[in-house]
Write an enzyme that holds these catalytic residues in place. Structure first.
Site, PDB file in Angstrom:
ATOM      1  CE  LYS A   1      -0.202  -0.466   5.013  1.00 26.90           C
ATOM      2  NZ  LYS A   1      -0.954  -1.043   6.120  1.00 26.90           N
TER       3      LYS A   1
ATOM      4  CE1 TYR B   1      10.887  31.608  -0.930  1.00 27.21           C
ATOM      5  CE2 TYR B   1      11.159  29.245  -0.545  1.00 27.21           C
ATOM      6  CZ  TYR B   1      10.772  30.294  -1.370  1.00 27.21           C
ATOM      7  OH  TYR B   1      10.263  30.038  -2.606  1.00 27.21           O
TER       8      TYR B   1
HETATM    9  C1  LIG Z   1      -0.246  -1.794   6.738  1.00 24.87           C
HETATM   10  C2  LIG Z   1      -0.781  -3.017   7.299  1.00 24.87           C
HETATM   11  C3  LIG Z   1       0.051  -4.119   7.511  1.00 24.87           C
HETATM   12  C4  LIG Z   1       1.536  -4.084   7.305  1.00 24.87           C
HETATM   13  O1  LIG Z   1       2.091  -3.521   8.467  1.00 24.87           O
HETATM   14  P1  LIG Z   1       3.643  -3.414   8.763  1.00 24.87           P
HETATM   15  O2  LIG Z   1       3.727  -3.052  10.179  1.00 24.87           O
HETATM   16  O3  LIG Z   1       4.187  -2.381   7.871  1.00 24.87           O
HETATM   17  O4  LIG Z   1       4.214  -4.745   8.495  1.00 24.87           O
HETATM   18  C5  LIG Z   1      -0.525  -5.287   7.973  1.00 24.87           C
HETATM   19  N1  LIG Z   1      -1.849  -5.358   8.201  1.00 24.87           N
HETATM   20  C6  LIG Z   1      -2.677  -4.315   8.042  1.00 24.87           C
HETATM   21  C7  LIG Z   1      -4.111  -4.466   8.325  1.00 24.87           C
HETATM   22  C8  LIG Z   1      -2.170  -3.103   7.588  1.00 24.87           C
HETATM   23  O5  LIG Z   1      -2.972  -2.081   7.436  1.00 24.87           O
END
Ligand SMILES: *Cc1c(COP(=O)(O)O)cnc(C)c1O
Length: 741
Positions: free
Chosen positions: A406, A633
């Site tokens: 993601k 700036y």
């Molecule tokens: C983002 C996410 C993960 C992955 O988490 P990490 O701590 O980056 O390994 C796993 N499960 C769910 C539901 C998530 O939203």
């Protein structure tokens, strides 16, 4: 002389790293043997000796080249990758090889066209004859080798889609037996009328059984599986003894079938197979010896040079004969077979060296397009593969990684990362939103895609169209999914204490009702642990309570007669801190990228996990700043002494947190720290390079990653900014180019 590997360009490094000394040396020897076959160096002295040299000893040359091809081209089709079979990754190498060899064959065909015409090969021949030449016999006598490679490699590539390594090996043995019966053992086949009839027909298609269909596969397969064979053939005595015995057998066999008059051609023997196997394993063992090493860069050119020797030597033979005749010296240069051989070999090698050199000089440089950008992200394939292997090693084999890609794969580039992971055998992924999944599908990702978050009902059709799996974020939402009216695949989210998504674990009736919904296919059920990152007594207790609630749900579901779907509880910290919780999947995110949320955790696991991402930019301007002058700036930075500064092509729009302004952050230039001064701009940042006087415009700057022994971890930046690594990475900007190294 270049001694230091860092002086090499990337592809040279790769090539140098992959070189196998024994194999390289033998390429040269094998091409000398091929020339011997075509010049009969000992013919003037002894027929027996010539037969031994050219029809026995030299017969190892071509199978050797097949094995090299098998090892370097086909191995990937069968290799057991870090996670599981990785045929995808292997396919790329095969395609590339086929393209190259077909081109080479075409060049050779054209090169020999005049000679072929001169020799009368093309007189009055039809289409089928041309096809026969092109696909089996070669348009000039030695060129059969190229179509044999093309057909053999294609055959195995195709078969590997549905047959295992072992099965294809068995098939190759059968093909080889058929080849033998049309070659050195033709005398046997000729005794059986039916067989001899079949062979007569087959010779109309291919003049010899020494071709890509019958002869090449077995050696290609031995090369492809050489790692397996190496494990079976261990120890010096076994290797040398095996080679000696099998070679003696082959010699005896060759003289015997010759005596019996069975040979229609003399390309192969039964004992050629063990000879090749022992020889090749032996050559593999020659790498680590401290003897004379071929210079690594020069060694890169050996394959090209030997290939050109192979292609050119028949032309050289013709040329030598021609000139000898013209100079009336053929009694020395042609009739004296050894001198003839030496002359042909020398000229062939010299011309091949020249062509090889030209080829090397003209080689397309490593694709630098992306390195020439203003700022870019480098994704290390090696680090990613390492992390995949490490995380998988903490889990039982039946627990599959389901990487979280993601937020553009935590800033790394979702498409790139997904493709790399697929190449490593990963088959399931999870993302936050439906559009992320759609985009991956459009990029050709075929594995399972689980959408972890909310999808609006107006987009349910995308779930269906792109074969995505949706999380049922609670009971009400499951009802909505069901009312879409067509089958949708889901994983049920169970809330065991995080109180974010998922149906509350105590609502067993509601959870069970989801299994009853007619349009929902429940593929999985999961929960998310909210305190698995800290191993304090409170947190551990909480986590165990979460786990217990989850399994309570599982038990209830089973008791009520529903089949329990696939389960998953762990994310990165779950795999690291609670490996025993492994079920069907592990949703690994941050750890896969080689870092962890906090700087302390990142350093704790640094030896096992390797950071995948490096962020680099360039120096745009270098200038002096005099005492009392301001930079950037808002007069926020005023020089308190004369100094030297540089502007870099990276700003907060690229994800460089603006909170690093005013000396809180730094970058690496030539392996030295250059502190950020003033306020970070949207597209630029100014750094202090007073202590790095060698800095010049265009120099590469490391913002995250390693540079000359210094390293900035993404977690360092997170710490300076008071946040977690995940936020820093996932905010890296869209306009950064992303490349795999
Ligand atoms: C983002 C996410 C993960 C992955 O988490 P990490 O701590 O980056 O390994 C796993 N499960 C769910 C539901 C998530 O939203």
């Amino acid at each position: 002389m270049l001694r230091n590997n860092s002086d090499l360009s990337e592809p040279q490094k790769q090539a140098a790293g992959d070189r196998q000394e024994g194999i390289d040396w033998f390429r040269i020897l094998a091409s000398l043997l091929v020339i011997a076959i075509h010049t009969s160096p000992l013919a003037s002295y002894s027929q027996q000796a010539d037969f031994f040299l050219t029809r026995v000893l030299a017969r190892i040359a071509v199978p050797f080249f097949f094995m090299v091809t098998g090892q370097f081209v086909l191995r990937g089709l069968f290799e057991i990758g870090p996670v599981s079979g990785s045929r995808n990754a292997g396919t790329g190498a095969v395609r590339k090889y086929l393209k190259k060899i077909i081109l080479l064959y075409l060049i050779a065909v054209i090169l020999y066209l005049p000679l072929g015409i001169y020799a009368g090969h093309y007189k009055g021949i039809g289409f089928t004859e041309i096809m026969k030449m092109l696909f089996f016999d070669g348009t000039f006598y030695h060129l059969w080798y190229f179509p044999a490679c093309i057909i053999g490699v294609s055959l195995i590539w195709g078969l590997s889609a549905f047959l295992s390594y072992e099965s294809i090996c068995k098939l190759s043995v059968i093909l080889y037996i058929l080849a033998l019966l049309g070659d050195s053992y033709y005398g046997l086949a000729a005794k059986v009328p039916f067989l001899s009839h079949i062979y007569d027909i087959s010779f109309k298609i291919s003049a010899y059984t020494r071709n890509g269909l019958l002869f090449a596969p077995i050696f290609l397969m031995l090369g492809a599986g050489i790692d397996k064979w190496k494990k079976k053939i261990k120890g010096r005595y076994v290797m040398y003894g095996g080679l000696l015995v099998s070679f003696d057998l082959m010699t005896a066999e060759a003289f015997l079938v010759r005596r019996l008059g069975w040979q229609r051609h003399d390309s192969m023997y039964v004992s050629l197979v063990p000879v090749m196997l022992f020889l090749y394993v032996l050559l593999q063992g020659q790498d680590k010896k401290n003897g004379k090493r071929i210079h690594k860069i020069k060694a890169v050119r050996i394959p090209a040079v030997t290939t050109w020797v192979y292609i050119l030597h028949p032309a050289v033979i013709v040329a030598v004969r021609l000139f000898a005749k013209l100079l009336k010296l053929d009694h020395i240069f042609v009739k004296q077979s050894l001198i003839h051989y030496i002359l042909v070999a020398a000229i062939s090698f010299l011309s091949a060296l020249v062509i090889g050199e030209i080829q090397f000089k003209c080689r397309k440089p490593f694709p630098v397009q992306s390195y020439s950008g203003r700022a870019w992200i480098e994704i290390s394939r090696k680090a990613l593969a390492n992390n995949v292997a490490f995380l998988q090693s903490r889990l039982p084999e039946n627990c599959k990684l389901m990487p979280a890609i993601k937020a553009n794969a935590y800033g790394h580039g979702a498409d790139l990362v997904a493709k790399e992971l697929e190449g490593m055998g990963v088959e399931s992924f999870c993302v936050a939103g439906v559009m992320e999944a759609v985009s991956l599908r459009k990029q050709g990702i075929t594995g399972e895609l689980l959408v972890l978050g909310y999808t609006h009902p107006s987009q349910f059709q995308l779930l269906e169209k792109y074969k995505l799996i949706q999380t049922a974020v609670d009971y009400e939402y499951a009802k909505e999914l069901n009312s879409y009216g067509k089958p949708l695949h889901i994983h049920i989210g169970v809330d065991t204490g995080m109180h974010r998504l998922g149906e509350r674990s105590e609502n067993i009736d509601a959870l069970c009702e989801i299994f009853e919904m007619e349009n929902l296919v429940v593929d999985g059920m999961f929960t998310h642990l909210s305190a698995d990152d800290v191993m304090g007594p409170e947190e551990e207790k909480f986590t165990h309570a979460q786990v217990e609630s989850f399994y309570q749900v599982v038990r209830e579901i089973e008791e009520r007669g529903y089949t329990c779907p696939k389960l998953h509880l762990q994310s990165s910290y779950g795999v690291l801190n609670y490996p025993e919780l492994a079920e069907d999947y592990a949703r690994v995110g941050i750890a896969l990228y080689g870092v962890l949320s906090t700087d302390a955790d990142t350093r704790k696991w640094r030896t096992y996990l390797q950071p995948v991402l490096s962020l680099r930019t360039r120096v745009v301007t270098v200038r002096d700043l005099y005492e009392g002058e301001s930079a950037g700036y808002g007069l926020s930075f005023i020089a308190d002494k004369d100094m030297r500064i540089a502007a870099l092509a990276l700003g907060y729009a690229d994800g460089l947190p603006r909170t690093l302004s005013g000396g809180k952050g730094y970058v690496l230039i030539h392996g030295k720290k250059a502190p950020i001064i003033g306020l970070i701009c949207m597209d630029q940042v100014i750094v202090d390079i007073t202590d790095i006087p060698e800095t010049a415009e265009g120099d590469v700057v490391t913002v995250i990653g390693e540079n000359n022994g210094e390293e900035i971890l993404a977690s360092d930046i997170a710490k300076s900014c008071g946040t977690i690594t995940n936020e820093i990475l996932s905010r890296l900007g869209q306009r950064l180019e992303r490349i795999v190294v």
